[in-house]
Structures are given as structure tokens and as C-alpha cells.
Enzyme design. Structure first.
Site, PDB file in Angstrom:
ATOM      1  N   HIS A 236       0.864  -1.185   0.000  1.00 20.00           N
ATOM      2  CA  HIS A 236       0.000   0.000   0.000  1.00 20.00           C
ATOM      3  C   HIS A 236       0.899   1.232   0.000  1.00 20.00           C
ATOM      4  CE1 HIS A 236      -2.960   2.921   1.330  1.00 20.00           C
ATOM      5  NE2 HIS A 236      -3.917   2.012   1.229  1.00 20.00           N
ATOM      6  N   ARG A 256      -6.824  10.327   0.372  1.00 18.36           N
ATOM      7  CA  ARG A 256      -6.711  10.813  -1.017  1.00 18.36           C
ATOM      8  C   ARG A 256      -8.093  10.928  -1.655  1.00 18.36           C
ATOM      9  NH1 ARG A 256      -3.361   6.420  -3.093  1.00 18.36           N
ATOM     10  NH2 ARG A 256      -3.533   5.512  -1.021  1.00 18.36           N
TER      11      ARG A 256
END
Ligand SMILES: Cc1cc2nc3c(=O)[nH]c(=O)nc-3n(C[C@H](O)[C@H](O)[C@H](O)COP(=O)(O)OP(=O)(O)OC[C@H]3O[C@@H](n4cnc5c(N)ncnc54)[C@H](O)[C@@H]3O)c2cc1C
Length: 605
Positions: A236, A256
Site C-alpha cells: 500500500h 486521497r
């Protein structure tokens, strides 16, 4: 252990995360006797840590979304080596599984008109993740657990399974021990479901909880099942990197999704530098368009920070290698900047990302509403796992089913965020349903006492090692994690992986001499010695499969073969135990995709 001491069930589920609970609920719904075993307390499985949401094409926020778009996004994200049937079932059934969860009491965030709210996430074309702030896993587990308890499922908590018992090639039970007292117990079952989660603890830097030691992968492999796609490990892009004690802890992609941007040490938004061809038409041209997308403008395209995880992780590594990283070896993730856009930005961030706010405040003394976070890649998820039939979730061993992160297929070379929680629900249900059907058609068979005795002797071996010649299991585990991180991590080469295989051989020998002292009650050294065996098996499968895939695709990046090779898109890599006990890898062709699914992919390009 006498036959009377064996606990018998129709369906026995190992693992009480989302997949195990959902499987147990479904099996119990058909009126069978169901047992559930887990290493930790009920409610503490790794799923509880899931943050961002569960992906399902409910089309509550964008009515252009439907199963076809979700299917095409999943296949594109997985770079087309996914099991297309699983991807199809998942995309079609996820909305019903989420609505069912709501009917069972899950309280999702809401749209203004009271429907389940959905947020943006990497690789998903439209806002698709149903969520509860950034604590979605907690709500999912709470709801499923409530349901399971009311169905009268027997839960055996703080209990570790050490081997699968077989009879004539069929799974017929498990052997394990209670962690509290160290007492062994055998279970018989007509059908067994493994839902044991991931393998992140094979690497030094990981977002996974202590339970992620690949037990189910390894138990299944040693019982004769096949593992598939083990080379595809997901790193990740955004884990915490500072202070060292919290390294690896996840920073959800939801940051995000809510407008967070990635910056290098020069303050430049580097994600615009490199947009892969397959995503060019779906990616924003500039920062303004990217921002509009995160705020729900249907005419805008996603910002490059929301490209797939494999790509974002590699872009971060590139910045760090080029000397444009943050002080502690990562890059900056900035959500505070949205105050330029939203009048109530601070409140908004705290409401949408409460766990992230507290995580950084308490662990790093950073106020994310005011300053950027430092982030870097962390081992997060394994796309590979037990090879199963797409419709039934049965492995190649009759009576042995698998679901959730320990099963392979749906994600191909890379998983899209949010597709795991929906995978747990869709395939947990299917595994429970088909395990129940199998149990209905196949009577339980007798447990072989010789297997039970051998399993107990093997598990107790660390107590029998001479303390002088034996080795502390923690040291071996730490060396394994460091080696996998360095040699089979985010960037791989043939030479380094061959070194890793040599290293694994040495570590195996050391592990066979692992010694523990004291008694069996809550003995963490003993638990570590037993976990080590699983970690070594999955590490070998990852390394051998990664050596076999001489190309770069999704989560698997080879510096010596940096391009994708179309000829490698036609098969999956499978690991199985050979007749001499050593690990074999084989290429298994991917079946032809039906014309109607091919057309769906074409339409969504
Ligand atoms: C921090 C974090 C955030 C995430 N956020 C998201 C997200 O927002 N959306 C998303 O889709 N995915 C997310 N993921 C991924 C997702 O949470 C996992 O893939 C998923 O929860 C795995 O569920 P599972 O049911 O397969 O296994 P787990 O939840 O890992 O449960 C495994 C169970 O098996 C038991 N077990 C293991 N070995 C044994 C043994 N030997 N004997 C007995 N029991 C055993 C364990 O005790 C546990 O009960 C996130 C992951 C992390 C780390």
C-alpha cells in the site's frame, strides 16, 4: 485424545474476520451445527481495522455506476489475470451483500436523501465505497458478529489451529490448542472453511495485525491444496513512516479520496508526472479537475493520487530514490491544503477521517488538519491465496473451502481498495452456502488418531529442544521479515530472490531448532515458533512464484523485467507440495473469458 473428546460440527469455520463470520452465518442459516474458531477474541480479527469502505456498485452517488463498470475496474486493476468469474460474481452480488448488512443493523454514512453514502477510492471509476467514517471494518464486524451470536454459532476464541486433518484426501477436521491454557483439541467436521486472512507479517514493514501470519495458506498447502498468485503482494502506498515504532500502520486511501495530495520534498505534486496508458483517459488533466472529482463533479476525472496502489507505491519509491523524499524516507501526504477550498476544512477532515486525525495526533504529534503527513509503502494485502472454485469456493481438496484474503482469484495482480470487504461478504456467503451443501451430501468421517498424535508432537517440539543448542524464535522471525523486505519486496530481481531462497533454507533449519521455555499457558514464544512455520511456507511460495513470473505486473515489479509481457497474461502461477515434499510451481492457463464479459470490458475502456 479419545474419540469422545473430539468436538464435531457439520461445518467448521476457521477465522472470525468478515469472511469467516459471513460464512458461518450462511452455513448456520441452513440449520446445520456450525463451529467458529479464531486466534483472538471475537470482534478483534484484522477486519476490524479496515478503514475506507466496502466497494459495491450501489450507484447512490453516481447513477452511471453499475456491476459492469465495477467488473471492468476490477479486471483492469488486476491486469487481467483475475479469475474473471469471481470478478463477475463479486461485482454483481456486492450491492445485495451491502444492503443485507444494512438490514442487519450496520449504520453507514448517509447521502442527503438518506441513502448509503459512497466515496471515491483508487481505481474505482465512480464513488463506490460504502463507509462509516474511516471505521468501516468495525461496523462490519460488529454487525456480522451480532448476527452470528444470535444464530447460536459456537465460538472457540483464542484457539490456534495447527493442522488440517484429512481422510482419503478429504478434509475432515482440524487440530489446535487453546492459547490460554495450551490444551490441545481436535475437531471433526463434514466441511471446513478457512478464512484466516493475510500474510503481511512475513515482511518487516506491514499494516497487518499480529494475526497475519499466513496460517490458512500454509495449513491448506500442507493438506494438499494449491496456492495461486502468491507473487502478487500489495504494498500500500501510504503507511506511517515516523516515528519508527509506528512504521507500517496504514494511512487510508480515504485521505486521497477526500482530496489529499502527494508532494515531494520540492513541494511538487509528482503523481502528474507518470500516468499509465491504461488510465490516461480516466485521469484528470490538472489539479483543478482532480479537486472537482473528489468533490463529486461528474464531469471531472480522478486525480492521479487515485490511480491503483501498485502504481502510486512505485511513484513514491521513485521520488525517494531520486533524493526528493521526505526527511524520514517517504513523501508528504497533504489533506490540510483543502482549507484553500473549503471554509470549514478542519471540521470536515475531522468528520470524514476521524481515525486518521487521532492516529497522527496521538502517535506522531501531527495535526493533519494543519500539516502534511509523512508516508511510504507498507505491506498490506496478498492477492494470492488458496486456489478455489469461483462459484463454490471449494479448494482442490474436497471438503476444504476458503474465503476472504486467504483465497485467491478475484484480485489478479492488484486489488482495488474496498474490494476486500466486499469480497469477504460475497465469497464468505458463497463459501458458507456451499460448505453447508457439501456437509449435507457427505457424512462426517472418522478422525485418524495417528494424525492427531503427530500434530501434537510436532507442535510441542519447541519445548523439547535443548535450551543450549536451540534458538529464540523471535530472532528467526525478525531475520525472516528483514530478508523478505529486502530481497522479495516492492522491487525484485532474480539474483536477490535466489539469495532469498538460500536464506529461506537456512531459516527453515534454524526454525526446526527453535526452542521455548516455560509452560504452555499463554506462552508467546511458543506461539511465535508455531507461526514461523506458516511464515516460512508462504515466504517460499511468494519467492518461487515471483521468480517464475519474469515480467512486471500489478503488485509484482521485477527490475530485471520491468515491462509487462502479454504472454504472461494467459496463466496463473500455482504452488503445490510435490510428492517428495518440496514446493513445486506450475503455470495454469486462465480459461477463455466469455464473449459477453469481453464486451463489457471493451465498452468500459
Ligand atoms: C489497516 C487496514 C485497513 C484496511 N482497510 C480496508 C478497507 O477500507 N476496505 C477493504 O476492502 N479492505 C481493507 N483492508 C483489507 C481488509 O481489511 C482485509 O483484507 C480483510 O479484513 C481480511 O478479512 P478476512 O476475513 O479474510 O480475515 P481477517 O479479518 O484477517 O481474519 C482472520 C481470522 O482468522 C483467524 N485465524 C488466523 N489464523 C488462525 C489459526 N491458525 N487458527 C485459528 N484462527 C486463525 C484470526 O484469528 C481471525 O479471526 C484493510 C487492511 C488493513 C490492514
Amino acid at each position: 485424545m479419545s474419540t469422545e473428546d473430539i468436538l464435531n460440527y457439520d461445518v467448521l469455520v476457521v477465522g472470525a474476520g468478515g469472511a469467516g463470520l459471513r460464512a458461518a452465518i450462511e452455513a448456520a442459516a441452513s440449520g446445520l451445527k456450525v463451529g467458529l474458531i479464531c486466534k483472538s477474541l471475537l470482534g478483534k480479527a484484522h477486519t476490524v481495522m479496515a478503514e475506507g469502505g466496502v466497494a459495491a456498485a450501489l450507484s447512490n452517488v453516481d447513477d452511471r455506476d453499475n456491476w459492469k463498470v465495477h467488473f471492468a475496474d476490477t479486471m483492469r486493476g488486476g491486469q487481467y489475470v483475475n479469475n474473471w468469474r469471481m470478478a463477475e460474481l463479486h461485482a454483481k452480488e456486492a450491492p445485495d451483500r451491502v444492503r443485507e448488512l444494512e438490514a442487519w443493523g450496520a449504520v453507514f454514512d448517509r447521502t442527503a436523501d438518506g441513502r448509503i453514502l459512497q466515496r471515491n477510492f483508487g481505481g474505482h471509476r465512480y464513488p463506490r465505497l460504502a463507509h462509516v467514517g474511516d471505521r468501516t471494518g468495525l461496523e462490519l464486524i460488529r454487525t456480522l458478529q451480532d448476527r452470528a451470536v444470535h444464530l447460536g454459532i459456537d465460538a472457540h476464541m483464542e484457539f490456534t489451529v495447527v493442522s488440517i486433518l484429512t481422510a482419503d484426501g478429504r478434509a475432515c477436521g482440524v487440530l489446535g490448542y487453546g492459547r490460554e491454557r495450551g490444551v490441545f483439541q481436535a475437531f471433526g467436521a463434514s466441511a471446513l472453511v478457512l478464512a484466516t486472512g493475510g500474510v503481511g507479517r512475513a515482511f518487516k514493514i506491514t499494516s497487518n495485525s499480529w494475526e497475519g501470519t499466513g496460517d490458512g495458506h500454509s495449513l491448506a498447502y500442507h493438506a494438499g491444496a494449491e496456492l495461486m498468485d502468491m507473487e502478487f503482494v500489495q504494498f500500500h502506498p501510504t503507511g506511517m513512516i515516523w516515528p519508527p515504532s509506528v512504521q507500517g500502520i496504514l494511512v487510508t486511501e480515504g485521505v486521497r479520496g477526500e482530496g489529499g495530495i502527494l508532494l515531494n520534498s520540492e513541494g511538487r505534486r509528482f503523481m502528474f508526472d507518470d500516468v499509465p496508458e491504461a488510465y490516461r483517459t480516466q485521469t484528470a488533466d490538472d489539479e483543478e479537475e482532480g479537486w472537482r472529482y473528489t468533490q463529486g463533479d461528474k464531469n471531472a476525472r480522478r486525480p492521479p493520487e487515485l490511480l491503483t496502489r501498485d502504481h502510486v507505491a512505485r511513484c513514491i519509491m521513485r521520488e525517494v530514490k531520486a533524493g526528493r523524499g521526505s526527511p524520514h524516507g517517504g513523501v508528504f501526504l497533504d489533506i490540510a491544503w483543502i482549507k484553500k477550498k473549503l471554509p470549514n476544512a478542519e471540521e470536515h477532515i475531522k468528520r470524514k477521517l476521524p481515525s486518521m486525525y487521532h492516529q497522527f495526533k496521538q502517535l506522531a504529534d501531527i495535526d493533519i488538519t494543519k500539516e502534511p503527513m509523512e508516508v511510504g509503502p507498507t505491506t498490506h494485502y496478498i492477492m494470492g491465496g488458496i486456489r478455489v472454485n469461483a462459484d463454490t469456493q471449494m479448494s482442490t481438496v474436497p471438503g476444504l473451502f476458503a474465503a476472504g484474503e486467504c483465497a485467491a482469484g478475484i484480485n489478479g495482480a492488484n486489488r482495488l481498495g474496498g474490494n476486500s470487504l466486499s469480497d469477504l461478504l460475497v465469497f464468505g456467503k458463497r463459501a458458507g452456502e456451499h460448505a453447508a451443501a457439501f456437509a449435507g451430501q457427505n457424512a462426517r468421517v472418522a478422525i485418524d488418531q495417528k494424525q492427531v498424535r503427530a500434530g501434537i508432537e510436532g507442535a510441542l517440539r519447541p519445548f523439547d529442544q535443548p535450551q543450549s543448542g536451540g534458538e529464540n524464535p523471535y530472532g528467526i522471525q525478525s531475520d525472516l521479515q528483514q530478508m523478505m523486505q529486502n530481497l522479495v519486496g516492492i522491487v525484485r530481481t532474480e539474483r536477490e530472490m535466489c539469495d532469498a531462497l538460500d536464506g529461506l533454507a537456512g531459516l527453515k533449519t534454524r526454525a526446526s531448532h527453535a526452542a521455548v521455555s516455560g509452560h504452555r499457558e499463554y506462552n508467546p514464544g511458543w506461539h511465535t515458533a508455531l507461526d514461523l512455520r506458516h511464515l516460512l511456507t508462504v515466504s517460499e511460495a511468494i519467492t518461487r512464484s515471483a521468480l517464475e513470473r519474469k515480467e512486471s505486473r500489478g503488485g509484482h515489479f521485477r527490475e530485471d523485467f520491468p515491462q509487462k509481457d502479454p504472454s504472461y497474461g494467459t496463466f496463473n502461477i500455482v504452488s503445490r507440495k510435490g510428492t517428495d515434499g518440496s514446493m513445486e510451481v506450475a503455470r495454469v492457463p486462465i480459461p477463455q473469458m466469455p464473449a459477453e464479459l469481453k464486451q463489457v470490458i471493451e465498452e468500459q475502456k
